[in-house]
Design a protein around this motif. Structure first.
Motif, PDB file in Angstrom:
ATOM      1  N   GLY A 117       0.860  -1.179   0.000  1.00 51.61           N
ATOM      2  CA  GLY A 117       0.000   0.000   0.000  1.00 51.61           C
ATOM      3  C   GLY A 117       0.893   1.224   0.000  1.00 51.61           C
ATOM      4  O   GLY A 117       1.909   1.253   0.689  1.00 51.61           O
ATOM      5  N   TYR A 118       0.532   2.241  -0.781  1.00 52.22           N
ATOM      6  CA  TYR A 118       1.434   3.384  -0.933  1.00 52.22           C
ATOM      7  C   TYR A 118       0.646   4.684  -0.940  1.00 52.22           C
ATOM      8  O   TYR A 118      -0.333   4.817  -1.672  1.00 52.22           O
ATOM      9  N   ILE A 146      -4.979   7.615   2.854  1.00 49.11           N
ATOM     10  CA  ILE A 146      -4.651   6.484   3.720  1.00 49.11           C
ATOM     11  C   ILE A 146      -5.618   5.327   3.444  1.00 49.11           C
ATOM     12  O   ILE A 146      -5.208   4.168   3.385  1.00 49.11           O
ATOM     13  N   ALA A 147      -6.886   5.656   3.203  1.00 44.49           N
ATOM     14  CA  ALA A 147      -7.887   4.616   2.914  1.00 44.49           C
ATOM     15  C   ALA A 147      -7.506   3.846   1.649  1.00 44.49           C
ATOM     16  O   ALA A 147      -7.562   2.617   1.629  1.00 44.49           O
ATOM     17  N   GLN A 148      -7.105   4.576   0.600  1.00 45.11           N
ATOM     18  CA  GLN A 148      -6.753   3.854  -0.624  1.00 45.11           C
ATOM     19  C   GLN A 148      -5.488   3.019  -0.412  1.00 45.11           C
ATOM     20  O   GLN A 148      -5.330   1.977  -1.039  1.00 45.11           O
ATOM     21  N   ALA A 149      -4.609   3.467   0.489  1.00 39.56           N
ATOM     22  CA  ALA A 149      -3.383   2.693   0.719  1.00 39.56           C
ATOM     23  C   ALA A 149      -3.674   1.377   1.439  1.00 39.56           C
ATOM     24  O   ALA A 149      -2.994   0.387   1.217  1.00 39.56           O
ATOM     25  N   ILE A 150      -4.704   1.361   2.302  1.00 37.14           N
ATOM     26  CA  ILE A 150      -4.957   0.130   3.063  1.00 37.14           C
ATOM     27  C   ILE A 150      -6.072  -0.714   2.462  1.00 37.14           C
ATOM     28  O   ILE A 150      -6.406  -1.762   2.984  1.00 37.14           O
ATOM     29  N   VAL A 151      -6.622  -0.287   1.331  1.00 31.54           N
ATOM     30  CA  VAL A 151      -7.799  -0.985   0.800  1.00 31.54           C
ATOM     31  C   VAL A 151      -7.478  -2.404   0.349  1.00 31.54           C
ATOM     32  O   VAL A 151      -8.332  -3.281   0.376  1.00 31.54           O
TER      33      VAL A 151
END
Lengths: 289, 295
Positions: A96-97, A162-167
């Motif tokens: 995740g980035y 942050i949400a897109q990184a941990i999705v």
């Protein structure tokens, strides 16, 4: 009865470290070597990447995200070597980035944007809605999920990042300056999230805020001039500083002490010795900050 | 799923509850204890229920009769939840009219490409109108559509994979779904918009399809090939300059009819260039996986 365990979930890691770099060199732009001879091993936990501006933090995180290729040395993620023009698809599914300059499409709603990224990250189609909802809830944006991105404040945009990184439930999570633009309350919430993620994920957070490190990180990596200057717990960082060093907290004093030490080492002595072992870096008393 | 389902009796025993269930599930079930359902049986049953709709329905039929406490509990929770569910499920539906279409298309083009595509399409239309009404300033008999065809898709392609124009470029470059397939998808959507427009233009002005289609594809492919080396934006700028020097300038200057570069005889050359550019794109496909070295 079928149990949905994907191959990725039960895959054994061939390395004790999720991230392992030896003599890593990465170019920023055409000429400048922003990461120059870095030896670093990161396992599960929250690692705070600390360093002055221009130390090469962003370049390092980009290399870890496999969007920049090493110019020299080796970089292994999950024990797999990264380099050349390979595609590393399987590897990227587990990463995740959040880039420092987090760009987004203004017309998309929060949910649509995170869905779009989940699709790009090759999350199985049937899992996307649930994964998106979970990610959005974890960053506390469930009530704003159907609002367009252009109406969000800077802090909320960061949280979408942050949400897109941990999705995709990454095993390596790379966050470049994630606390920029967050207000103090959000920052506290973010630290909690970091600690939660750090129990089973290798989280690398770059920051220049020492207090972020103290609160959320299990491990501090001090990065100066493209090299490792210090790696240890926040307590060890604090103990490196004395009352003669600049700073308001023990951590800040430790930070300035180590910074001073590594700068003088590079500047005046020109030693080619790697700085990995400089935990008790010599501090020069009396030198002004 | 196999055709086997738990017996009616087992489901009834499950509803009645047992100490093993009591430990794991809601307190309402605790009251009526029947100790004869072993833990592994329970586990198997619950696993089956999770996956089997038929048996869940059978279970829900049994519940009101055998465990009224559970039924009332479920009823209370449901009545508390229902108003909120209807409130939240309506919010996204309201947007569905206007916004859904671009989102469904986002696998093919990014929102930033839309204005570029619109511009390219309107340029085609304007060129066509100028051709039709004979005011194509000094071009003689060279249709403007033919002159513009090679360079129009370049604009769209530039917007599709460019660090300067796409705000989410870095994020997109870091995902597993990045790379040549994604770039080609976006390129294909650019062509899907422009080729029909040019087709109409070519047909109206009487230009042979291959005469504009080949240069058009060659320039598209060359943008990607060069883009892999120096970045798509730079490649697009360079190619537009080449186009202006090699095609437009002679096209505007000449009065002899067709420009050399767009004459029938030059088609093999265009074909060769197209093959070459495609080869470069495929050989350097890894380049679309990393950040460009410039903006």
């Amino acid at each position: 009865m079928t149990r949905a365990v994907s191959a990725a979930e039960i895959a054994t890691t061939t390395s004790a470290w999720q991230i392992r770099a030896t003599g890593l060199q990465v170019r920023a732009g055409r000429k400048r070597m922003a990461v120059d001879g870095l030896d670093l091993s990161l396992g599960t936990g929250v690692h705070g990447l600390l360093g002055p501006n221009g130390a090469g933090k962003t370049t390092l995180i980009r290399a870890l995200a496999t969007v920049l290729r090493p110019a020299g040395g080796t970089l292994e993620l999950f024990g797999e070597s990264v380099g050349g023009l390979g595609e590393h698809r399987a590897l990227r599914r587990r990463i995740g980035y959040l880039p420092q300059e987090f760009g987004y499409y203004k017309r998309f709603t929060v949910r649509e944007f995170v869905e779009y990224l989940a699709w790009l990250k090759e999350v199985p189609k049937s899992d996307i809605p649930a994964a998106v909802q979970r990610a959005v809830e974890r960053v506390g944006l469930a009530d704003r999920a159907d609002e367009r991105m252009k109406g969000l404040s800077g802090g909320m945009v960061r949280r979408v990042g942050i949400a897109q990184a941990i999705v995709n439930d990454p095993a390596i999570l790379l966050l470049d300056e994630p606390t920029a633009g967050l207000d103090p309350a959000q920052r506290l919430r973010f630290r909690e999230l970091l600690q939660e993620l750090g129990t089973d994920t290798c989280v690398a957070v770059s920051t220049h805020l020492v207090e972020d490190v103290a609160a959320a990180c299990t491990d501090v990596v001090l990065f100066v001039g493209g090299r490792l200057a210090f790696q240890g717990t926040p307590d060890e960082l604090a103990s490196a500083g004395g009352p003669e060093h600049a700073g308001d907290s023990p951590l800040e004093r430790g930070y300035s002490a180590l910074l001073l030490g590594s700068e003088s080492e590079r500047g005046s002595w020109r030693t080619s010795m790697c700085c990995a072992s400089s935990r008790g870096a010599p501090s020069l008393p009396g030198r002004a900050w | 799923m196999s055709g086997e389902h738990p017996s009616e009796r087992l489901i009834e025993r499950y509803v009645a509850g047992s100490p093993a269930i009591a430990a794991a599930s809601s307190p309402a079930v605790v009251a009526v204890g029947e100790p004869d359902a072993p833990a592994d049986e329970l586990w198997a049953l619950e696993a089956h229920l999770e996956a089997c709709r038929v048996c869940r329905d059978r279970l829900s039929v049994v519940v009101p009769a055998r465990a009224p406490a559970v039924a009332t509990l479920v009823g209370t929770v449901w009545s508390g939840l229902e108003p909120r569910l209807t409130a939240t499920s309506q919010a996204p539906r309201r947007r569905r009219l206007g916004v859904r279409l671009p989102v469904r298309l986002s696998g093919w083009l990014t929102p930033v490409m839309v204005p570029w595509l619109a511009m390219a399409a309107s340029v085609t239309v304007i060129a066509l109108l100028l051709d039709l009404f004979g005011t194509g300033g000094g071009t003689g008999r060279v249709p403007l559509v033919l002159l513009l065809a090679p360079v129009l898709p370049v604009l769209g392609v530039a917007a599709s994979w460019s660090r300067g124009l796409d705000p989410a470029y870095e994020l997109t470059a870091s995902v597993p779904g990045a790379g040549l397939p994604l770039v080609l998808r976006r390129t294909a959507s650019v062509l899907a918009v422009l080729v029909p427009a040019l087709l109409v233009g070519g047909w109206v002005t009487g230009v042979m399809v291959a005469q504009w289609l080949l240069p058009c594809l060659t320039f598209t492919s060359a943008t990607l090939a060069l883009g892999g080396l120096v970045g798509v934006t730079r490649a697009a700028v360079a190619l537009v300059a080449v186009w202006a020097a090699v095609i437009v300038a002679p096209g505007l200057a000449t009065t002899s009819g067709t420009v050399f570069t767009l004459r029938d005889g030059s088609l093999p050359v265009w074909g060769l260039l197209l093959a070459l550019a495609t080869g470069v794109v495929i050989a350097r496909r890894g380049a679309y996986f990393v950040l460009g070295t410039h903006r």
